[in-house]
Each structure stands twice: as C-alpha cells, then as structure tokens.
Design a protein around this motif. Structure first.
Motif, short mmCIF file in Angstrom:
data_model
loop_
_atom_site.label_atom_id
_atom_site.label_comp_id
_atom_site.label_asym_id
_atom_site.label_seq_id
_atom_site.Cartn_x
_atom_site.Cartn_y
_atom_site.Cartn_z
N VAL A 1 2.14 -35.54 -32.33
CA VAL A 1 1.71 -34.40 -31.53
C VAL A 1 2.84 -33.96 -30.60
O VAL A 1 3.13 -32.77 -30.48
CB VAL A 1 0.43 -34.74 -30.73
N ALA A 2 3.49 -34.92 -29.98
CA ALA A 2 4.60 -34.59 -29.08
C ALA A 2 5.73 -33.92 -29.84
O ALA A 2 6.32 -32.94 -29.37
CB ALA A 2 5.10 -35.85 -28.38
N GLU A 3 6.04 -34.40 -31.05
CA GLU A 3 7.08 -33.79 -31.88
C GLU A 3 6.70 -32.36 -32.28
O GLU A 3 7.53 -31.44 -32.21
CB GLU A 3 7.32 -34.62 -33.13
N SER A 4 5.46 -32.17 -32.69
CA SER A 4 5.00 -30.84 -33.08
C SER A 4 5.05 -29.87 -31.91
O SER A 4 5.44 -28.72 -32.06
CB SER A 4 3.58 -30.91 -33.64
N ALA A 5 4.64 -30.35 -30.75
CA ALA A 5 4.67 -29.51 -29.55
C ALA A 5 6.10 -29.07 -29.26
O ALA A 5 6.37 -27.89 -28.99
CB ALA A 5 4.09 -30.25 -28.35
N ALA A 6 7.03 -30.00 -29.36
CA ALA A 6 8.44 -29.69 -29.10
C ALA A 6 8.98 -28.69 -30.12
O ALA A 6 9.71 -27.76 -29.77
CB ALA A 6 9.27 -30.98 -29.13
N GLN A 7 8.58 -28.86 -31.39
CA GLN A 7 9.02 -27.93 -32.44
C GLN A 7 8.52 -26.51 -32.18
O GLN A 7 9.18 -25.54 -32.54
CB GLN A 7 8.53 -28.40 -33.81
N HIS A 8 7.36 -26.40 -31.56
CA HIS A 8 6.78 -25.09 -31.26
C HIS A 8 7.18 -24.60 -29.87
O HIS A 8 6.76 -23.51 -29.46
CB HIS A 8 5.26 -25.15 -31.37
N GLY A 9 7.98 -25.38 -29.15
CA GLY A 9 8.43 -24.98 -27.82
C GLY A 9 7.33 -24.97 -26.77
O GLY A 9 7.38 -24.18 -25.83
N LEU A 10 6.35 -25.85 -26.95
CA LEU A 10 5.22 -25.91 -26.03
C LEU A 10 5.14 -27.28 -25.36
O LEU A 10 5.58 -28.28 -25.93
CB LEU A 10 3.90 -25.67 -26.77
N ALA A 11 4.55 -27.29 -24.19
CA ALA A 11 4.22 -28.57 -23.55
C ALA A 11 3.09 -29.18 -24.37
O ALA A 11 2.32 -28.47 -25.04
CB ALA A 11 3.76 -28.34 -22.12
N VAL A 12 2.96 -30.50 -24.35
CA VAL A 12 1.95 -31.18 -25.15
C VAL A 12 0.55 -30.65 -24.84
O VAL A 12 -0.23 -30.38 -25.75
CB VAL A 12 2.02 -32.71 -24.95
N ASN A 13 0.24 -30.46 -23.55
CA ASN A 13 -1.10 -29.98 -23.21
C ASN A 13 -1.35 -28.56 -23.75
O ASN A 13 -2.45 -28.25 -24.21
CB ASN A 13 -1.37 -30.04 -21.71
N GLU A 14 -0.34 -27.70 -23.75
CA GLU A 14 -0.48 -26.36 -24.31
C GLU A 14 -0.69 -26.42 -25.82
O GLU A 14 -1.51 -25.69 -26.39
CB GLU A 14 0.74 -25.51 -24.00
N TYR A 15 0.08 -27.29 -26.47
CA TYR A 15 -0.03 -27.43 -27.92
C TYR A 15 -1.40 -27.95 -28.32
O TYR A 15 -2.05 -27.40 -29.21
CB TYR A 15 1.07 -28.37 -28.44
N VAL A 16 -1.86 -29.00 -27.65
CA VAL A 16 -3.17 -29.57 -27.96
C VAL A 16 -4.27 -28.54 -27.72
O VAL A 16 -5.19 -28.39 -28.53
CB VAL A 16 -3.42 -30.86 -27.15
#
Length: 80
Positions: A16-31
C-alpha cells in the motif's frame, strides 16, 4: 474527517505504501481513494464487480512473479 485504525499484514502495508508513493499520494489519501472506489462499486452488478476483483487478483499474481505453487496441472484441469 474520521480516523480509522486497522491491522493488516505487514506485506500488504508495504504494498500500500509503495502504491501510494507511485501515485504521488500520502498513504491515508491513497487508502481513502481506494475505499471510495470500492464503495462506488457497491451498486454495480455482480458481473462488473467480479471483473474488477479478477483484474486486481490478476495484477497481484502478475506482480508477484506469476507463482504457480499449489496450481493445478492442465491434466488435472481437463481430467486427463
């Protein structure tokens, strides 16, 4: 805004942290965006939901190097 605390597998947390970083989002925003997308699918028909879930499962399997542990052979599938 409400805070939600969950316990998840460490490997999933890393993904999840890797995916968030790939999308340029903070983990909480990505989730939050992933959960919103899942909720949006709630009203769709069964075939659409199945297609989305199959797509996610395929991508996960592909990203994991296409493991075949526990897979059935073609002979087992076709009864030969």
């Amino acid at each position: 805004m409400t805070e939600l605390t969950v316990s998840i597998d460490e490997r999933l947390a890393e993904q999840v942290a890797e995916s968030a970083a790939q999308h340029g989002l903070a983990v909480n925003e990505y989730v939050a965006s992933v959960l919103a997308a899942a909720q949006a699918m709630k009203g769709t028909d069964r075939a659409d939901r199945a297609a989305v879930l199959a797509s996610f499962a395929y991508r996960r399997w592909n990203n994991e190097g296409r493991p075949e542990d526990g897979a059935m052979s073609m002979a087992e599938v076709f009864g030969r």
